[in-house]
Write an enzyme that holds these catalytic residues in place. Sequence first.
Site, mmCIF file in Angstrom:
data_model
loop_
_atom_site.group_PDB
_atom_site.id
_atom_site.type_symbol
_atom_site.label_atom_id
_atom_site.label_comp_id
_atom_site.label_asym_id
_atom_site.label_seq_id
_atom_site.Cartn_x
_atom_site.Cartn_y
_atom_site.Cartn_z
ATOM 1 N N THR A 33 2.561 18.494 16.916
ATOM 2 C CA THR A 33 3.116 18.418 18.258
ATOM 3 C C THR A 33 4.432 19.186 18.304
ATOM 4 O O THR A 33 4.645 20.085 17.496
ATOM 5 C CB THR A 33 3.312 16.948 18.680
ATOM 6 O OG1 THR A 33 4.120 16.302 17.699
ATOM 7 C CG2 THR A 33 1.977 16.230 18.819
ATOM 8 N N ILE B 116 8.133 17.857 19.571
ATOM 9 C CA ILE B 116 9.382 17.191 19.192
ATOM 10 C C ILE B 116 9.261 16.598 17.794
ATOM 11 O O ILE B 116 10.214 16.631 17.008
ATOM 12 C CB ILE B 116 9.755 16.088 20.214
ATOM 13 C CG1 ILE B 116 10.048 16.715 21.572
ATOM 14 C CG2 ILE B 116 10.964 15.286 19.736
ATOM 15 C CD1 ILE B 116 10.262 15.703 22.683
ATOM 16 N N CYS B 117 8.089 16.071 17.471
ATOM 17 C CA CYS B 117 7.892 15.376 16.186
ATOM 18 C C CYS B 117 8.321 16.204 14.974
ATOM 19 O O CYS B 117 9.050 15.693 14.117
ATOM 20 C CB CYS B 117 6.446 14.907 16.046
ATOM 21 S SG CYS B 117 5.944 13.758 17.348
ATOM 22 N N PRO B 118 7.924 17.489 14.863
ATOM 23 C CA PRO B 118 8.352 18.223 13.665
ATOM 24 C C PRO B 118 9.864 18.440 13.613
ATOM 25 O O PRO B 118 10.440 18.489 12.525
ATOM 26 C CB PRO B 118 7.590 19.541 13.743
ATOM 27 C CG PRO B 118 7.163 19.679 15.159
ATOM 28 C CD PRO B 118 7.001 18.287 15.687
ATOM 29 N N LEU C 254 11.144 15.068 12.201
ATOM 30 C CA LEU C 254 10.771 14.905 10.796
ATOM 31 C C LEU C 254 11.514 15.907 9.912
ATOM 32 O O LEU C 254 11.900 15.582 8.786
ATOM 33 C CB LEU C 254 9.264 15.014 10.625
ATOM 34 C CG LEU C 254 8.441 13.939 11.346
ATOM 35 C CD1 LEU C 254 6.960 14.172 11.123
ATOM 36 C CD2 LEU C 254 8.835 12.543 10.945
#
Length: 187
Positions: free
Chosen positions: A44, A46-48, A51
């Site tokens: 996706t 924003i997720c990376p 993380l």
Amino acid sequence: MSLINTEVKPFKATAFHNGKFVEVSDADLKGKWSVFFFYPADFTFICPTELGDLADNYAEFQKLGVEIYAVSTDTHFTHKAWHDSSETVKKIQYVMVGDPTLQISRNFEVLIEEAGLAERGTFVIDPNGKIQVVELNAGNIGRDANELLRKVKAAQYVAAHPGEVCPAKWKEGEATLTPSLDLVGKI
């Protein structure tokens, strides 16, 4: 009902960690500080970034004796594929937990039932397996690892110093407060 000071509910899951598939459970949390970092999905937008930010700060969490568990409703296979294909995610050295049964997301009350995805939920868990910090963000608002580090340090400080509290914007080494009748109306 708030999850603050509640014990993490039992769970078992398969995770991707340092190139291997490993089993994780609530028993792994006992005796150390942990962060459960829920995010909606692999591959996706924003997720990376979140993380990757955690990966860049992972050594600081480790110095504090904290293990990070990133959790999404994807499988451990999907975590591996994402890790292998993304330069940002490839930096991750912490545990990436698969929650395809949705049980862990339900346990932490972050599951978006109709979507089968987790909210952006962050939980700091003490060595007794009790939740000390709960943070929920809307899906379009990313989190900051430095702010999480500050909260972990505050949680660890008050756990080690009963009777003291950390005021707003407290940072390690700054003054704390000792609640008493003498402070009422003087802050």
